[in-house]
Design an enzyme around this catalytic site. Structure first.
Site, short mmCIF file in Angstrom:
data_model
loop_
_atom_site.label_atom_id
_atom_site.label_comp_id
_atom_site.label_asym_id
_atom_site.label_seq_id
_atom_site.Cartn_x
_atom_site.Cartn_y
_atom_site.Cartn_z
N LYS A 125 0.88 -1.17 0.00
CA LYS A 125 0.00 0.00 0.00
C LYS A 125 0.91 1.20 0.00
O LYS A 125 2.04 1.13 0.48
CB LYS A 125 -0.81 0.01 1.30
CG LYS A 125 -2.28 -0.27 1.13
CD LYS A 125 -2.98 0.46 2.24
CE LYS A 125 -4.13 -0.26 2.81
NZ LYS A 125 -4.63 0.22 4.04
N HIS A 128 3.14 6.70 3.13
CA HIS A 128 2.98 8.15 3.11
C HIS A 128 4.00 8.80 4.03
O HIS A 128 4.72 8.12 4.77
CB HIS A 128 1.55 8.56 3.47
CG HIS A 128 1.04 7.93 4.72
ND1 HIS A 128 1.43 8.36 5.96
CD2 HIS A 128 0.21 6.88 4.92
CE1 HIS A 128 0.84 7.61 6.88
NE2 HIS A 128 0.10 6.69 6.28
N HIS A 131 4.72 7.71 7.54
CA HIS A 131 5.60 6.58 7.84
C HIS A 131 7.05 7.01 7.95
O HIS A 131 7.81 6.49 8.75
CB HIS A 131 5.44 5.49 6.77
CG HIS A 131 4.11 4.83 6.79
ND1 HIS A 131 3.22 4.92 5.75
CD2 HIS A 131 3.48 4.09 7.74
CE1 HIS A 131 2.12 4.25 6.05
NE2 HIS A 131 2.25 3.74 7.26
N1 ARG Z 1 0.33 0.17 9.66
C1 ARG Z 1 -0.30 1.24 10.38
C2 ARG Z 1 -0.54 2.41 9.44
O1 ARG Z 1 0.15 2.53 8.46
C3 ARG Z 1 0.51 1.71 11.55
C4 ARG Z 1 0.68 0.69 12.63
C5 ARG Z 1 1.20 1.30 13.89
N2 ARG Z 1 1.32 0.36 14.96
C6 ARG Z 1 0.30 -0.19 15.64
N3 ARG Z 1 0.56 -1.07 16.57
N4 ARG Z 1 -0.93 0.16 15.37
O2 ARG Z 1 -1.38 3.24 9.72
#
Ligand code: ARG
Length: 558
Positions: A125, A128, A131
């Site tokens: 995906k 952005h 991240h």
């Molecule tokens: N993958 C998620 C996102 O891109 C962030 C995850 C962060 N960590 C967690 N334990 N929720 O929004």
């Protein structure tokens, strides 16, 4: 120097009956340190504050405060402390030399474990800018906490579940190419993702096809699993290359899918304990406090969600690591999600709410075209780094055309520029990215710090050491020394509040003083060469320690 502050504080606390705070006044008129402890004590006793301050100054053990030259009682019951240039400088420089890389560190986290969840992009995906922020901030926070004595476990909670996989599987089976996937997994999966959406605009049934693959994957279909594995493994490899450019490593890469088999337990426990209930439509929810929307942990079709895996993850990490704190470096938009997750985790007895911290950060907006973007707000970290390197190269060529190893320097300057830009801003504010600011060599930028560091290196190459005499220093010399003596303060604040900008701001101020020093005070060949060498060495050590906490590359030459 923390020890000195503590000695002053301890003495005053023995003499007075109130909690004492020793502060660094804004203006030198009020000394290098000051405290208004007598004011509070006097009002408790109905005494005249100035009198009490005077009496207290009388009683202080001056022998134990040798780095202090003068102590004065002032208006409103303040006590001001003025440092002894010579003794203070000698002590600070000696301490920096002795402690080296540990100078500025703390032990208050000793014996405690912190689990830190950061970066955590989603496989297949778009990545952005959030991240990127999470990666840079999380890594720095983790270093700061380690420096404060904690033992930290860094986890990349990869988003390796979700509806994008159905789309990717469909896209890959129809248009995919193995070689291209291997070549640049992150970029290629993004291309497939984009292509899928373009095609789905034209042919509606694609969405349904993708849904079917999603379902198959959830049910453990062999072909779906095989492709899932392929995408995830390649993505990890691609990400690792990017992280290595940023000098970042994780202790664990357990992503969301790891918790797939653990969500069932969570749902059952939540129902058994009466924490969750079945909603009218058959979904399972945990009611939130006061009118907020409930926390959905199972869809009406039986599927689990991000939130279910969040609870499973908290439970698992507590059991596995016995953490004292678990922190999540994730953008502001997930604030409510985490509040609800933490509340639910506490109700379930997985962890206490105050052990769980959402270290949130604001949005970074990126002016059109300034970071390479494929569509809209989508970025590829790899492209951003290349762009940073290219921009840094232009600057390096202009400043120092004869420099050897320009490529490597440019890479490090680019990385430093990006990191400092992010880390120097208060975490929670929204910021606007600007190359001009990020690469400004004159001040408040990564390259500015790196440049100051290399300048110190350059000076030290040519000088001679000798017996240093700290009497009669220039103003700026002593100011610089005092700043070096205060490194512990921003470190402590940064650890306490998970705010790397405290260190970034300190380092920038430190470099400003160093630059003033550099322009006013000759080192090589000066009659004060020996002492200035000591000062420059100490500066280089402290700046280096700070750069390590921000994980900004140090450069001996640039
Ligand atoms: N993958 C998620 C996102 O891109 C962030 C995850 C962060 N960590 C967690 N334990 N929720 O929004």
């Amino acid at each position: 120097m923390k020890e000195l502050e503590q000695r002053i504080q301890r003495q005053l606390e023995d003499l007075l009956d109130v909690e004492v705070r020793v502060e660094v006044p804004d203006s030198m008129e009020h000394g290098d340190y000051a405290t208004n402890a007598c004011l509070r004590q006097a009002s408790q006793e109905g005494k005249e504050p100035y009198r009490l301050a005077e009496e207290t100054v009388e009683k202080l053990d001056k022998e134990e405060l040798q780095e202090v030259d003068e102590i004065e009682a002032a208006g409103q019951g303040f006590i001001n402390f003025f440092l002894d240039e010579n003794k203070y400088t000698e002590k600070v420089l000696e301490k920096i030399k002795k402690e080296g890389e540990d100078y500025g560190s703390h032990s208050f986290g000793e014996g405690k474990t912190i689990v830190i969840d950061y970066s955590s992009p989603n496989v297949g995906k778009p990545m952005h800018i959030g991240h990127l922020r999470s990666t840079i901030i999380g890594d720095s926070v983790s270093r700061i906490l380690e420096f404060s004595g904690y033992s930290c476990i860094g986890i990349n909670h990869l988003g390796d579940m979700g509806t994008q996989f159905g789309k990717l599987i469909y896209a890959y089976r129809n248009w995919g190419d193995e070689e291209e996937l291997e070549e640049d997994p992150v970029g290629y999966l993004l291309d497939l993702y984009v292509k899928f959406h373009e095609e789905a605009e034209k042919k509606e049934e694609l969405e349904e096809e993708a849904r079917k693959w999603s379902k198959r994957l959830e049910e453990g279909d062999e072909e779906a699993e095989r492709l899932w594995e392929k995408f995830t493994e390649h993505t990890k490899k691609g990400l690792k290359e990017t992280y290595s450019r940023l000098n970042i490593q994780f202790d664990s890469w357990k992503g969301e899918r790891f918790y797939r088999d653990r969500t069932e337990d969570v749902i059952r426990e939540a129902l058994d304990k009466g924490v969750a209930k079945e909603d009218e439509d058959g979904s399972i929810i945990i009611e939130s406090e006061e009118g907020d929307s409930p926390y959905l942990i199972q869809r009406s079709d039986g599927g689990t969600l991000y939130s279910t895996r969040e609870l499973a993850q908290i439970k698992y990490r507590k059991e596995e690591y016995g953490f004292d704190k678990a922190i999540y470096v994730v953008g502001q938009p997930q604030e409510r999600h985490f509040e609800k997750a933490f509340e639910a985790a506490e109700k379930l007895g997985y962890a206490n709410k105050d052990e769980l911290v959402h270290v949130k950060f604001g949005m970074m907006s990126v002016p059109e075209g300034s970071l390479s973007t494929r569509s809209g707000n989508v970025i590829l970290l790899e492209d951003v780094l290349d762009r940073a390197k290219g921009k840094a190269m232009e600057a390096v060529k202009e400043k120092n055309p004869d420099l050897a190893g320009k490529e490597e320097v440019a890479e490090k300057v680019g990385v430093g520029a990006l990191k400092y830009f992010d880390l120097s801003k208060k975490r929670t504010t929204n910021i606007k990215f600007s190359w001009d600011e990020a690469l400004n060599f004159e001040g408040s930028s990564g390259p500015y710090l790196q440049y100051s560091y290399s300048r110190a290196s350059g000076i030290l190459e040519k000088v001679e050491e000798g017996e240093a005499d700290f009497n009669g220093m220039e103003d700026v010399e002593f100011k610089l020394v005092k700043k070096l003596g205060r490194f512990h303060a921003p470190v402590e604040q940064a650890a306490d509040k998970y705010e790397p900008h405290r260190i970034a701001v300190y380092l920038n101020e430190l470099c400003e003083l160093f630059n003033e020093f550099y322009h006013k005070c000759r080192v090589k060949g000066s009659e004060h060469e020996a002492r200035r060498v000591e000062i420059v060495k100490a500066f280089k050590q402290v700046l280096g320690n700070g750069l390590d906490l921000l994980n900004i590359p140090k450069l001996e030459e640039m």
